[in-house]
Design an enzyme around this catalytic site. Structure first.
Site, PDB file in Angstrom:
ATOM      1  N   THR A  68      92.458 -15.114 -46.364  1.00 45.17           N
ATOM      2  CA  THR A  68      92.642 -14.910 -47.807  1.00 45.17           C
ATOM      3  C   THR A  68      91.495 -14.128 -48.451  1.00 45.17           C
ATOM      4  OG1 THR A  68      91.613 -17.016 -48.395  1.00 45.17           O
ATOM      5  CG2 THR A  68      94.020 -17.007 -48.060  1.00 45.17           C
ATOM      6  N   ASP A  69      90.311 -14.090 -47.791  1.00 40.66           N
ATOM      7  CA  ASP A  69      89.168 -13.412 -48.429  1.00 40.66           C
ATOM      8  C   ASP A  69      89.468 -11.949 -48.737  1.00 40.66           C
ATOM      9  OD1 ASP A  69      87.745 -15.721 -48.304  1.00 40.66           O
ATOM     10  OD2 ASP A  69      86.477 -15.137 -46.603  1.00 40.66           O
ATOM     11  N   SER A  91      89.058 -12.509 -42.140  1.00 37.54           N
ATOM     12  CA  SER A  91      89.458 -11.246 -42.786  1.00 37.54           C
ATOM     13  C   SER A  91      88.278 -10.428 -43.285  1.00 37.54           C
ATOM     14  CB  SER A  91      90.439 -11.511 -43.925  1.00 37.54           C
ATOM     15  OG  SER A  91      89.828 -12.219 -44.966  1.00 37.54           O
ATOM     16  N   THR A 144      92.232 -18.179 -42.090  1.00 36.15           N
ATOM     17  CA  THR A 144      92.261 -19.641 -42.135  1.00 36.15           C
ATOM     18  C   THR A 144      93.626 -20.187 -41.728  1.00 36.15           C
ATOM     19  OG1 THR A 144      90.541 -19.706 -43.793  1.00 36.15           O
ATOM     20  CG2 THR A 144      91.993 -21.600 -43.732  1.00 36.15           C
TER      21      THR A 144
HETATM   22  C1  SIN Z   1      89.345 -15.444 -44.004  1.00 41.32           C
HETATM   23  O1  SIN Z   1      89.551 -14.749 -44.997  1.00 41.32           O
HETATM   24  O2  SIN Z   1      89.568 -15.047 -42.859  1.00 41.32           O
HETATM   25  C2  SIN Z   1      88.795 -16.815 -44.159  1.00 41.32           C
HETATM   26  C3  SIN Z   1      89.167 -17.450 -45.429  1.00 41.32           C
HETATM   27  C4  SIN Z   1      90.630 -17.719 -45.573  1.00 41.32           C
HETATM   28  O3  SIN Z   1      91.494 -17.275 -44.842  1.00 41.32           O
HETATM   29  O4  SIN Z   1      90.958 -18.469 -46.548  1.00 41.32           O
END
Ligand code: SIN
Length: 374
Positions: free
Chosen positions: A123-124, A90, A43
Site C-alpha cells: 500500500t505504501d 512496494s 503487506t
Molecule cells: C508495502 O507497501 O509493501 C508495505 C506496506 C503495505 O503494504 O501496507
C-alpha cells in the site's frame, strides 16, 4: 503498517484455521469469468515475525498462489489464474517495474477469455503504480489494484476480503470502461484519485472527487465513471519505452529559494500553493534551460486554469528587432517557456503524468494539453 523489506522467502504455510472449512463450503462456478491475479508483494503477502500479533512482519513473502488459496470464496465469482511479477515491499517498486508491469498487462488483456486483471501490491506505493497503469494500460477491461494494511498472518487480516472484492470487481461487466481502479475496504476508487491517507484499514480515499462505487454483498455497484482520458483512449504507447524520463519532485515553502538539481532532470514538479519570488525566479530559469516545470497544488485538490504558481501565460515572442524609430537593433528576448499546471493531482501523481508525457514531447504547451486531458 511498518515493515522491514527483507529478501522474499516463500513460506510453506499451512492454511489458516477456517480456510479449509470455508473451502469445503464453496461451490466453484465453472462458468465464472477468468481473472488473472498478478502479485507484486506488499503487506497483502506479508508474514508476521511472531504469528498472530500486530508486530513487525515481512512484506512480500507469500506467493500469488498462497494468497489466492487463502480465499477459497474466489471460485464462486471467478476462475482465477495467478502470476508472480515480483515479491517485494512496494518501496522497492521502481519506474522500470511500472513499465514492465504495464506492458505485461497490455499483453494479457489481449486474451479474449480474460475478463480482467487484479494486481496485488504494497500500500505504501500502491497509488503511484495504479496511476501509472491508469495512464498506460490501453484496454477497457477492468484492472484492479489491491493491497492490505494488515499482514496475512496477523490478527484480522484485511487482505482476504480486499482480494475477494477486487476479484469480484475485475470479473464484473459493470467494471468495464472504468479505467484502472483501486479496491480497498469495499470502496471502488479511480486510480487517478486514490490516495493512502493513513496506515490503518479504511486508509484509502479519493479526496474531493469521491469514489466510483462500492463492493456490496451482492457485488460491485458503480455510481460514477471517470470521464478524462484513460484505457483505450490513452495516447501513451510503451512499445518502445523501457525507462522513463527523469522527473524530480520538490516543495515550495515560505522563504524558499527554489531547488536546483545535479541529476539533470527533464522535468520538475513543484508542490505549491503559491511560490515566493525567489522560487519563481529559480524555476523560471530552469524552464529557460528546457526543463519542463509543473506546479501542483500541495493538497492535490486544486483545479486551476493555467499559470497558477508560475509566471502566467507566456509573453508573445519578440521577433522584430528592426522596426524601431531609432533604428537600433535590440537583442531578441527569448520567451520564457510556460509553466505547466496540474489539475486535481497530487504532486507524486503529477510527477508520473509528467514522466509519461515526456516520453512523447518536451514542449510545455503540449504537456499542458496532456495535463488538461488526463
Ligand atoms: C508495502 O507497501 O509493501 C508495505 C506496506 C503495505 O503494504 O501496507
Amino acid at each position: 503498517m511498518s515493515s522491514s523489506p527483507a529478501a522474499p522467502t516463500p513460506v510453506a504455510s499451512a492454511p489458516a484455521a477456517g480456510v479449509t472449512a470455508r473451502a469445503a463450503a464453496v461451490v466453484p462456478n465453472p462458468n465464472a469469468p477468468k481473472v488473472l491475479v498478478i502479485a507484486t508483494g506488499g503487506t497483502i503477502a506479508g508474514v508476521q515475525n511472531a504469528p498472530g500479533t500486530l508486530g513487525s512482519y515481512r512484506a512480500g513473502t507469500l506467493t500469488a498462489e498462497q494468497i489466492t488459496a487463502s480465499v477459497p470464496e474466489l471460485a464462486r465469482y471467478a476462475r482465477v489464474e495467478t502470476e508472480q511479477f515480483s515479491n517485494v515491499a512496494s518501496t522497492l517498486v521502481t519506474p522500470e517495474m511500472w513499465v514492465k508491469l504495464a506492458k505485461r498487462i497490455n499483453v494479457v488483456l489481449l486474451r479474449g477469455d480474460l475478463a480482467g486483471v487484479v494486481v496485488t501490491h504494497g500500500t505504501d506505493r500502491l497509488e503511484e503504480t495504479a496511476f501509472f497503469l491508469y495512464l498506460t494500460v490501453r484496454s477497457n477491461k477492468p484492472v484492479v489494484v489491491v493491497g492490505a494494511q494488515r499482514p496475512a498472518t496477523g490478527i484480522s487480516p484485511d487482505g482476504p476480503i480486499n482480494l475477494l472484492s477486487a476479484v469480484r470487481t475485475a470479473a464484473s461487466p459493470k467494471a468495464v470502461q472504468k479505467g484502472v481502479m483501486v479496491v480497498m475496504d469495499d470502496r471502488i476508487l479511480s486510480a487517478r484519485e486514490s490516495r493512502k491517507l493513513y496506515q490503518r484499514t479504511g486508509g484509502f480515499d479519493t479526496g474531493d472527487m469521491g469514489m466510483l462505487g462500492v463492493v456490496a454483498s451482492q457485488g460491485p455497484e458503480f455510481f460514477f465513471a471517470p470521464v478524462r482520458r484513460f484505457g483505450e483512449r490513452s495516447e501513451f504507447d510503451l512499445e518502445r519505452v523501457d525507462t522513463l524520463p527523469k522527473v524530480e519532485l520538490t516543495m515550495s515553502y515560505p522563504g524558499g529559494t527554489g531547488q536546483t538539481f545535479t541529476t539533470n532532470p527533464k522535468g520538475v514538479v513543484v508542490a505549491t500553493t503559491g511560490m515566493t519570488a525567489a522560487e519563481n525566479a529559480t524555476y523560471r530559469a530552469l524552464r529557460q534551460t528546457g526543463v519542463v516545470v509543473v506546479t501542483s497544488f500541495t493538497s492535490g485538490e486544486n483545479v486551476n486554469g493555467g499559470g497558477g504558481g508560475g509566471d502566467g501565460p507566456p509573453p508573445p515572442a519578440r521577433t522584430d528587432t528592426t522596426a524601431r524609430r531609432d533604428s537600433v537593433a535590440r537583442p531578441v528576448v527569448a520567451p520564457v517557456p510556460p509553466n505547466v499546471v496540474a489539475q486535481h493531482l497530487t504532486a507524486t501523481k503529477a510527477r508520473i503524468l509528467l514522466m509519461v508525457a515526456l516520453t512523447k514531447t518536451n514542449d510545455p504547451r503540449e504537456v499542458q494539453r496532456i495535463f488538461n486531458e488526463y
